[in-house]
Design an enzyme around this catalytic site. Structure first.
Site, PDB file in Angstrom:
ATOM      1  N   LYS A  19      32.890  33.956  40.952  1.00  0.00           N
ATOM      2  CA  LYS A  19      32.501  34.871  42.032  1.00  0.00           C
ATOM      3  C   LYS A  19      31.945  36.181  41.479  1.00  0.00           C
ATOM      4  CE  LYS A  19      36.608  35.043  43.978  1.00  0.00           C
ATOM      5  NZ  LYS A  19      37.407  34.144  43.105  1.00  0.00           N
ATOM      6  N   ARG A  94      41.134  37.337  51.455  1.00  0.00           N
ATOM      7  CA  ARG A  94      41.907  36.287  50.794  1.00  0.00           C
ATOM      8  C   ARG A  94      42.987  35.734  51.717  1.00  0.00           C
ATOM      9  NH1 ARG A  94      40.800  38.239  45.190  1.00  0.00           N
ATOM     10  NH2 ARG A  94      41.720  36.891  43.642  1.00  0.00           N
ATOM     11  N   ARG A 133      37.414  34.329  29.306  1.00  0.00           N
ATOM     12  CA  ARG A 133      36.480  35.359  29.786  1.00  0.00           C
ATOM     13  C   ARG A 133      36.840  36.774  29.346  1.00  0.00           C
ATOM     14  NH1 ARG A 133      37.345  35.185  36.380  1.00  0.00           N
ATOM     15  NH2 ARG A 133      39.386  36.178  36.397  1.00  0.00           N
ATOM     16  N   ARG A 167      41.353  40.679  30.797  1.00  0.00           N
ATOM     17  CA  ARG A 167      42.298  41.051  31.846  1.00  0.00           C
ATOM     18  C   ARG A 167      43.713  40.591  31.523  1.00  0.00           C
ATOM     19  NH1 ARG A 167      39.584  39.305  37.445  1.00  0.00           N
ATOM     20  NH2 ARG A 167      41.768  38.828  37.859  1.00  0.00           N
ATOM     21  N   ARG A 178      48.007  32.199  40.567  1.00  0.00           N
ATOM     22  CA  ARG A 178      46.808  32.631  41.305  1.00  0.00           C
ATOM     23  C   ARG A 178      46.165  31.440  42.019  1.00  0.00           C
ATOM     24  NH1 ARG A 178      43.883  35.512  36.541  1.00  0.00           N
ATOM     25  NH2 ARG A 178      42.204  35.913  38.001  1.00  0.00           N
TER      26      ARG A 178
END
Ligand code: AMP
Length: 224
Positions: A19, A94, A133, A167, A178
């Site tokens: 996203k 969400r 990432r 992160r 998550r």
């Protein structure tokens, strides 16, 4: 928001679906503003605000921050002048409560959602995608060890910064929570937007640029 016709796009999808990466590409192509509630919350945590203090442990556990905090933070950001260009919501809404609050917020300024685009990916992809990432601390460009490495080791292709960040919640344990939060609380929004006639779905398992092409076509139609 001030403009009445500024486009409003929503990117739906589990953590690691791409996203953020896709929102940044759309931001550049369509002159829209990317609004990531994850980024807004991380900024609040870093600034040590009351909302940030409340959000910190929840985010570290991979759970969802309270609707009240997130709706307030997003509602405030939407009032900023740059949002009059139109926005891409990345990571919001969400929950159904957030989706309903967004409808109210937009309704107050005569706006509506042009498209809610669901990035469809399989859960088994997520851990690989998320654990590799990292982001440039200078300009925010996103990278991935395997799928989108920097051209020169540790140096941002865009701004040449060497300040690369990973992160705290991008680890295997938190990813599981998550994903669970996504399936339990966010996936029902697919039906919510289907009912509104705003839903678009895209296969997001492929290569970044191919997905971007498909998204560009959807967004071109949605904002026309
Ligand atoms: P993201 O950067 O979108 O992956 O979000 C990182 C974390 O911030 C999530 O795991 C949640 O803890 C929190 N978060 C971000 N957006 C929301 C939202 N719309 N509602 C609740 N929590 C959120």
């Amino acid at each position: 928001m001030t403009a009445t016709t500024a486009p409003v796009l929503i990117l739906l999808g589990p953590p690691g679906a791409g996203k953020g990466t896709q929102a940044r590409m759309l931001e550049e192509s369509f002159g829209l503003v990317q609004l990531s509630t994850g980024d807004l919350l991380r900024a609040a945590v870093a600034a040590g605000t009351e909302a940030g203090k409340a959000a910190k442990t929840v985010m570290e556990a991979g759970d969802l921050v309270s609707d009240e905090i997130v709706i307030n933070i997003l509602g405030d950001r939407l009032k900023d002048a740059d949002c009059a260009k139109g926005v891409i919501l990345d990571g919001f809404p969400r929950t159904t409560v957030q989706a309903e609050a967004l409808d109210v917020l937009l309704g107050e300024s005569g706006q509506k959602i042009n498209a809610a685009i669901s990035l469809e990916v399989e859960d088994r992809e997520m851990v690989t995608r998320i654990s590799g990432r990292f982001t440039c601390g200078g300009c925010g460009e996103g990278y991935h060890d395997t799928f989108k490495p920097t051209a020169k080791d540790g140096t941002c292709d865009k701004c040449s910064s060497t300040d690369m960040k990973r992160r705290a919640d991008d680890n295997a344990e938190t990813v599981a929570s998550r994903l669970e939060a996504y399936h339990a609380q966010t996936a029902p929004l697919i039906d919510y937007y289907q009912t509104q006639g705003a839903l678009q779905q895209i296969d997001a398992m492929g290569e970044i640029n191919a997905i971007a092409e498909g998204l560009n076509a959807i967004v071109t139609k949605a904002v026309a």
